[in-house]
Design an enzyme around this catalytic site. Structure first.
Site, PDB file in Angstrom:
ATOM      1  N   GLY A  41     139.041  94.706 172.012  1.00  0.00           N
ATOM      2  CA  GLY A  41     137.388  95.333 171.663  1.00  0.00           C
ATOM      3  C   GLY A  41     137.206  95.861 170.097  1.00  0.00           C
ATOM      4  N   LYS A  52     142.777 102.244 160.212  1.00  0.00           N
ATOM      5  CA  LYS A  52     143.869 102.736 159.648  1.00  0.00           C
ATOM      6  C   LYS A  52     144.960 102.008 158.785  1.00  0.00           C
ATOM      7  CE  LYS A  52     141.511 105.488 161.397  1.00  0.00           C
ATOM      8  NZ  LYS A  52     140.446 105.381 162.172  1.00  0.00           N
ATOM      9  N   GLY A 183     125.603 107.779 155.404  1.00  0.00           N
ATOM     10  CA  GLY A 183     126.111 108.416 156.518  1.00  0.00           C
ATOM     11  C   GLY A 183     127.573 108.879 156.253  1.00  0.00           C
ATOM     12  N   VAL A 271     125.866 104.840 160.131  1.00  0.00           N
ATOM     13  CA  VAL A 271     124.926 106.130 160.720  1.00  0.00           C
ATOM     14  C   VAL A 271     125.079 106.396 162.193  1.00  0.00           C
ATOM     15  CG1 VAL A 271     123.320 106.033 158.792  1.00  0.00           C
ATOM     16  CG2 VAL A 271     122.839 104.549 160.753  1.00  0.00           C
ATOM     17  N   HIS A 444     162.345 123.399 161.972  1.00  0.00           N
ATOM     18  CA  HIS A 444     162.264 123.585 160.518  1.00  0.00           C
ATOM     19  C   HIS A 444     162.821 122.594 159.795  1.00  0.00           C
ATOM     20  CE1 HIS A 444     161.687 126.152 157.195  1.00  0.00           C
ATOM     21  NE2 HIS A 444     162.756 125.935 156.691  1.00  0.00           N
TER      22      HIS A 444
HETATM   23  P1  FAD Z   1     134.776  98.541 172.916  1.00  0.00           P
HETATM   24  O1  FAD Z   1     136.071  98.896 172.274  1.00  0.00           O
HETATM   25  O2  FAD Z   1     133.366  98.456 171.980  1.00  0.00           O
HETATM   26  O3  FAD Z   1     134.850  97.181 173.693  1.00  0.00           O
HETATM   27  C1  FAD Z   1     134.076  96.573 174.338  1.00  0.00           C
HETATM   28  C2  FAD Z   1     133.995  95.079 174.589  1.00  0.00           C
HETATM   29  O4  FAD Z   1     133.258  94.500 175.486  1.00  0.00           O
HETATM   30  C3  FAD Z   1     134.120  94.292 173.282  1.00  0.00           C
HETATM   31  O5  FAD Z   1     135.359  93.593 173.021  1.00  0.00           O
HETATM   32  C4  FAD Z   1     132.891  93.181 173.644  1.00  0.00           C
HETATM   33  O6  FAD Z   1     133.285  92.074 173.129  1.00  0.00           O
HETATM   34  C5  FAD Z   1     132.969  93.107 175.080  1.00  0.00           C
HETATM   35  N1  FAD Z   1     131.836  92.886 175.604  1.00  0.00           N
HETATM   36  C6  FAD Z   1     130.417  93.256 175.540  1.00  0.00           C
HETATM   37  N2  FAD Z   1     129.617  92.954 176.234  1.00  0.00           N
HETATM   38  C7  FAD Z   1     130.240  91.741 177.090  1.00  0.00           C
HETATM   39  C8  FAD Z   1     129.821  90.948 177.838  1.00  0.00           C
HETATM   40  N3  FAD Z   1     128.244  90.533 178.185  1.00  0.00           N
HETATM   41  N4  FAD Z   1     130.650  89.923 178.328  1.00  0.00           N
HETATM   42  C9  FAD Z   1     131.936  90.145 178.134  1.00  0.00           C
HETATM   43  N5  FAD Z   1     132.404  90.888 177.070  1.00  0.00           N
HETATM   44  C10 FAD Z   1     131.573  91.664 176.781  1.00  0.00           C
HETATM   45  N6  FAD Z   1     138.113 105.831 168.005  1.00  0.00           N
HETATM   46  C11 FAD Z   1     139.295 106.527 168.017  1.00  0.00           C
HETATM   47  O7  FAD Z   1     139.554 106.904 168.938  1.00  0.00           O
HETATM   48  N7  FAD Z   1     139.785 106.562 166.714  1.00  0.00           N
HETATM   49  C12 FAD Z   1     139.800 106.026 165.714  1.00  0.00           C
HETATM   50  O8  FAD Z   1     140.496 106.012 164.741  1.00  0.00           O
HETATM   51  C13 FAD Z   1     138.565 105.177 165.542  1.00  0.00           C
HETATM   52  N8  FAD Z   1     138.465 104.496 164.483  1.00  0.00           N
HETATM   53  C14 FAD Z   1     137.130 103.720 164.297  1.00  0.00           C
HETATM   54  C15 FAD Z   1     136.970 103.129 163.253  1.00  0.00           C
HETATM   55  C16 FAD Z   1     135.769 102.310 163.372  1.00  0.00           C
HETATM   56  C17 FAD Z   1     135.515 101.742 161.874  1.00  0.00           C
HETATM   57  C18 FAD Z   1     134.925 102.181 164.351  1.00  0.00           C
HETATM   58  C19 FAD Z   1     133.822 100.980 164.216  1.00  0.00           C
HETATM   59  C20 FAD Z   1     135.386 102.705 165.556  1.00  0.00           C
HETATM   60  C21 FAD Z   1     136.432 103.568 165.661  1.00  0.00           C
HETATM   61  N9  FAD Z   1     136.660 104.319 166.941  1.00  0.00           N
HETATM   62  C22 FAD Z   1     137.982 105.064 166.845  1.00  0.00           C
HETATM   63  C23 FAD Z   1     136.170 104.011 168.066  1.00  0.00           C
HETATM   64  C24 FAD Z   1     136.538 103.202 169.010  1.00  0.00           C
HETATM   65  O9  FAD Z   1     136.749 101.848 168.511  1.00  0.00           O
HETATM   66  C25 FAD Z   1     135.868 103.102 170.291  1.00  0.00           C
HETATM   67  O10 FAD Z   1     135.532 104.376 170.849  1.00  0.00           O
HETATM   68  C26 FAD Z   1     136.493 102.241 171.427  1.00  0.00           C
HETATM   69  O11 FAD Z   1     136.855 100.948 170.900  1.00  0.00           O
HETATM   70  C27 FAD Z   1     135.603 102.246 172.646  1.00  0.00           C
HETATM   71  O12 FAD Z   1     135.994 101.468 173.630  1.00  0.00           O
HETATM   72  P2  FAD Z   1     135.198 100.571 174.854  1.00  0.00           P
HETATM   73  O13 FAD Z   1     136.357 100.047 175.649  1.00  0.00           O
HETATM   74  O14 FAD Z   1     134.443 101.627 175.587  1.00  0.00           O
HETATM   75  O15 FAD Z   1     134.433  99.616 174.021  1.00  0.00           O
HETATM   76  P1  NAD Z   2     129.111 109.440 163.001  1.00  0.00           P
HETATM   77  O1  NAD Z   2     128.134 110.062 163.953  1.00  0.00           O
HETATM   78  O2  NAD Z   2     130.328 109.914 162.848  1.00  0.00           O
HETATM   79  O3  NAD Z   2     128.302 109.713 161.455  1.00  0.00           O
HETATM   80  C1  NAD Z   2     126.953 109.403 161.183  1.00  0.00           C
HETATM   81  C2  NAD Z   2     126.731 110.124 160.213  1.00  0.00           C
HETATM   82  O4  NAD Z   2     125.487 109.644 159.288  1.00  0.00           O
HETATM   83  C3  NAD Z   2     126.252 111.707 160.401  1.00  0.00           C
HETATM   84  O5  NAD Z   2     126.933 112.570 159.572  1.00  0.00           O
HETATM   85  C4  NAD Z   2     124.749 111.431 160.329  1.00  0.00           C
HETATM   86  O6  NAD Z   2     124.322 112.690 159.934  1.00  0.00           O
HETATM   87  C5  NAD Z   2     124.561 110.500 159.289  1.00  0.00           C
HETATM   88  N1  NAD Z   2     123.366 109.791 159.242  1.00  0.00           N
HETATM   89  C6  NAD Z   2     122.420 109.491 160.300  1.00  0.00           C
HETATM   90  N2  NAD Z   2     121.379 108.852 159.968  1.00  0.00           N
HETATM   91  C7  NAD Z   2     121.409 108.759 158.486  1.00  0.00           C
HETATM   92  C8  NAD Z   2     120.460 108.132 157.471  1.00  0.00           C
HETATM   93  N3  NAD Z   2     119.366 107.654 158.033  1.00  0.00           N
HETATM   94  N4  NAD Z   2     120.758 108.407 156.233  1.00  0.00           N
HETATM   95  C9  NAD Z   2     121.853 109.238 155.893  1.00  0.00           C
HETATM   96  N5  NAD Z   2     122.895 109.588 156.864  1.00  0.00           N
HETATM   97  C10 NAD Z   2     122.497 109.395 158.218  1.00  0.00           C
HETATM   98  O7  NAD Z   2     128.983 108.063 162.976  1.00  0.00           O
HETATM   99  P2  NAD Z   2     129.964 106.928 162.489  1.00  0.00           P
HETATM  100  O8  NAD Z   2     130.503 107.353 161.287  1.00  0.00           O
HETATM  101  O9  NAD Z   2     129.184 105.424 162.253  1.00  0.00           O
HETATM  102  O10 NAD Z   2     131.095 106.657 163.551  1.00  0.00           O
HETATM  103  C11 NAD Z   2     130.451 106.016 164.810  1.00  0.00           C
HETATM  104  C12 NAD Z   2     131.419 106.664 166.086  1.00  0.00           C
HETATM  105  O11 NAD Z   2     132.786 105.826 166.027  1.00  0.00           O
HETATM  106  C13 NAD Z   2     131.845 108.079 165.933  1.00  0.00           C
HETATM  107  O12 NAD Z   2     131.142 108.990 166.261  1.00  0.00           O
HETATM  108  C14 NAD Z   2     133.142 108.108 166.360  1.00  0.00           C
HETATM  109  O13 NAD Z   2     132.770 108.639 167.885  1.00  0.00           O
HETATM  110  C15 NAD Z   2     133.839 106.755 166.473  1.00  0.00           C
HETATM  111  N6  NAD Z   2     134.861 106.699 165.239  1.00  0.00           N
HETATM  112  C16 NAD Z   2     135.923 107.621 165.286  1.00  0.00           C
HETATM  113  C17 NAD Z   2     136.779 107.471 164.439  1.00  0.00           C
HETATM  114  C18 NAD Z   2     137.939 108.327 164.685  1.00  0.00           C
HETATM  115  O14 NAD Z   2     138.446 108.797 165.863  1.00  0.00           O
HETATM  116  N7  NAD Z   2     138.874 108.878 163.746  1.00  0.00           N
HETATM  117  C19 NAD Z   2     136.704 106.869 163.320  1.00  0.00           C
HETATM  118  C20 NAD Z   2     135.639 106.313 163.149  1.00  0.00           C
HETATM  119  C21 NAD Z   2     134.777 106.065 163.991  1.00  0.00           C
END
Ligand code: FAD
Ligand code: NAD
Length: 465
Positions: A41, A52, A183, A271, A444
């Protein structure tokens, strides 16, 4: 193509879906999982893992740049390094590839049938999948929707060309000279910091009054300080208005209402993320909503019997470990175990510089929930290990009930504190009291000693400050 009948069908092989399928397979449930892209995913392919990897490479590069500047007290002298981002990305892709195969292997080991293609509901028990070789019908007693989330697009800044989402940012093969990040949340700051360390001139445009508004100001202050030291400009209470007519620049409305134009080679829009509730036939079902998300109860059951939903599609916090925990829970419920969502806390980690960890309630949240509280706060400036790592910025903070000392929340900001999230989570999940943490011998010299000291401090028994 012959129809498939199974006890459990999982749609989406992200961390929610694949963990659900693995656990179901282990429990002997006849399970099918459908994925239209690659196993793992968002998290594994374009989220947690690749970001990371990039953050680590940027940190290593920045460390050597800093050493080469001669302004370090360690006595190390070296020359300025070079960064080949295309090789960094290739390295990141090999990690992703290994994990893709790992997930497929685990599913296979659990005897889960994998179907590649896009799933679409015909009705509550029947799904059709467009595969490369044709249409596959799958009938299931139970279906788990784990379709995840996708980046939010701003109408004034549609993705394409220089306007990119995190997905494209994680595959850039050269560092943009000027990067504007719209954002200042999780993704914007994690990736914005990484690109600044790799040499980009980064500006963050945040709509709220401060960056990372989901965390309290005391926790984010060391991050703001570091952003400034890295030369990242942060504009708060600012709104992206769209591209300048001539191109190559973003128009931003500032706090005072004036408009500025920010030159940019790339504009990274971060965002937030939206649940994927379209494209799989939700209209064929009668599912209650919770805002934009699918509503679920404490068993991850939707409003339709036999249909469950887990992960990002069900709402905040959109974190991989929440999705995984929900996946495991649902598999066990389908296997007949008595389970409900009874977690006390979901740790949140922001991999900024320094890192932030938050588990459970902050002091404000605890007070609002009606508890009289005690707070213990211990700075890394008084921690030997932090000093030896040039990481004195930040602190550990513990929040507990004043009457029985039950720990309600633990937060930290500092170098490498993501690894403390395990201890913090365990303490809260096991119902630790301040005395339990204070009475545990912490090795420690480690940064973990700051955790013990924060508990000691809240009891008025601090030793090292
Ligand atoms: P997803 O991982 O989004 O998986 C959903 C899957 O469903 C996808 O593979 C998609 O292709 C598939 N799918 C959708 N519709 C269909 C369909 N109709 N048929 C077949 N397949 C389908 N979270 C953390 O905890 N720690 C982090 O450090 C972190 N870093 C992140 C960094 C970035 C840049 C981003 C974008 C996200 C990050 N997240 C992080 C958030 C994390 O990736 C998500 O919370 C997590 O992947 C959610 O898991 P999920 O299984 O709900 O969905
Ligand atoms: P976010 O909700 O963390 O941050 C979005 C930011 O955009 C907020 O600070 C908001 O105030 C700002 N914003 C919204 N509309 C805006 C606009 N029009 N102009 C300027 N700023 C605006 O969302 P994200 O960074 O896109 O990440 C999405 C989600 O992915 C997170 O909420 C988190 O659940 C997950 N994620 C987690 C990790 C982690 O666990 N380390 C890392 C990356 C992503």
């Amino acid at each position: 193509m012959k129809d498939i009948s199974c006890k459990l069908l999982v749609i989406g092989a992200g961390p929610g879906g694949y963990v659900c399928a693995i656990r179901a397979g282990q429990l002997g449930i006849d399970t099918v999982i459908v994925e239209e892209r690659k196993p793992g995913g968002t998290c594994l392919n374009v989220g947690c893992i690749p970001s990371k990897a990039l953050i680590h490479a940027a940190e290593e590069y920045d460390r050597i740049v800093h050493l080469a500047s001669g302004q370090n007290p360690l006595g190390i002298r070296t020359t300025r390094p070079e960064l080949d981002l295309s090789q960094t990305i290739a390295w990141k892709d090999t990690i992703v590839g290994r994990l893709n195969s790992g997930v497929s292997g685990l599913l296979k080991k659990s005897k889960v049938k994998m179907v590649q293609g896009r799933a679409r509901f015909r009705d509550g028990k029947t799904v059709e999948v467009e595969t490369e070789t044709g249409r596959q019908i799958i009938r299931a007693e139970n279906v788990v929707i784990a379709t995840g989330s996708a980046p939010v697009e701003l109408p004034s800044l549609p993705f394409g060309g220089t306007v990119i989402s995190s997905t494209e940012a994680l595959s850039l093969t050269s560092v943009p000279d000027k990067l504007v990040v719209v954002g200042g949340g999780y993704i914007g700051l994690e990736l914005g910091t990484a690109f600044a360390k790799m040499g980009a001139k980064v500006t963050v445009v945040e709509a709220q009054a401060r960056i990372l508004p989901q965390y309290d100001a005391e926790l984010t202050r060391p991050v703001s300080k570091r952003l400034q030291a890295l030369g990242i400009d942060v504009m708060t209470r600012a709104k992206a208005r769209g591209m300048a007519k001539a191109g190559g620049a973003l128009l931003v409305e500032t706090e005072s209402g004036s408009e500025v134009s920010l030159a940019a080679d790339r504009i990274l829009v971060t965002v937030g993320r939206r649940p994927v509730t379209q494209g799989w036939g939700m209209e064929e079902l009668v599912l209650d909503r919770d805002g934009p998300y699918i509503w679920i109860d404490e068993k991850c059951q939707t409003s339709m019997r036999g249909i469950y939903a887990i992960g990002d599609v069900t709402g905040e916090p959109m974190l991989a470990h929440r999705a995984m925990a929900q996946g495991e829970l649902v598999a066990e419920i389908i296997a007949g175990h008595k389970r409900v969502w009874d977690k006390r806390a979901i740790p949140a980690v922001c991999f900024t510089d320094p890192e932030i960890v938050a588990v459970g309630l902050t002091s404000d949240e605890a007070q609002k929930s009606g508890s009289e509280i005690r707070v213990g706060h211990f700075p890394f400036a008084a921690n030997g290990r932090a000093m030896t790592k040039l990481g004195e910025e930040g602190f550990v903070r513990v929040v507990a009930r004043a009457d029985n000392h039950l720990v309600l929340g633990i937060q930290a900001v500092g170098q490498g504190v993501s690894e403390l999230s395990a201890a913090f989570g365990l303490a809260i999940e096991m119902g630790a009291r301040l005395e339990d943490i204070a009475g545990t011998i912490h090795a420690h010299p480690t940064q973990g000693e700051a955790f013990q000291e924060s508990a000691l401090k809240s009891l008025g028994r601090e030793l090292h400050i």
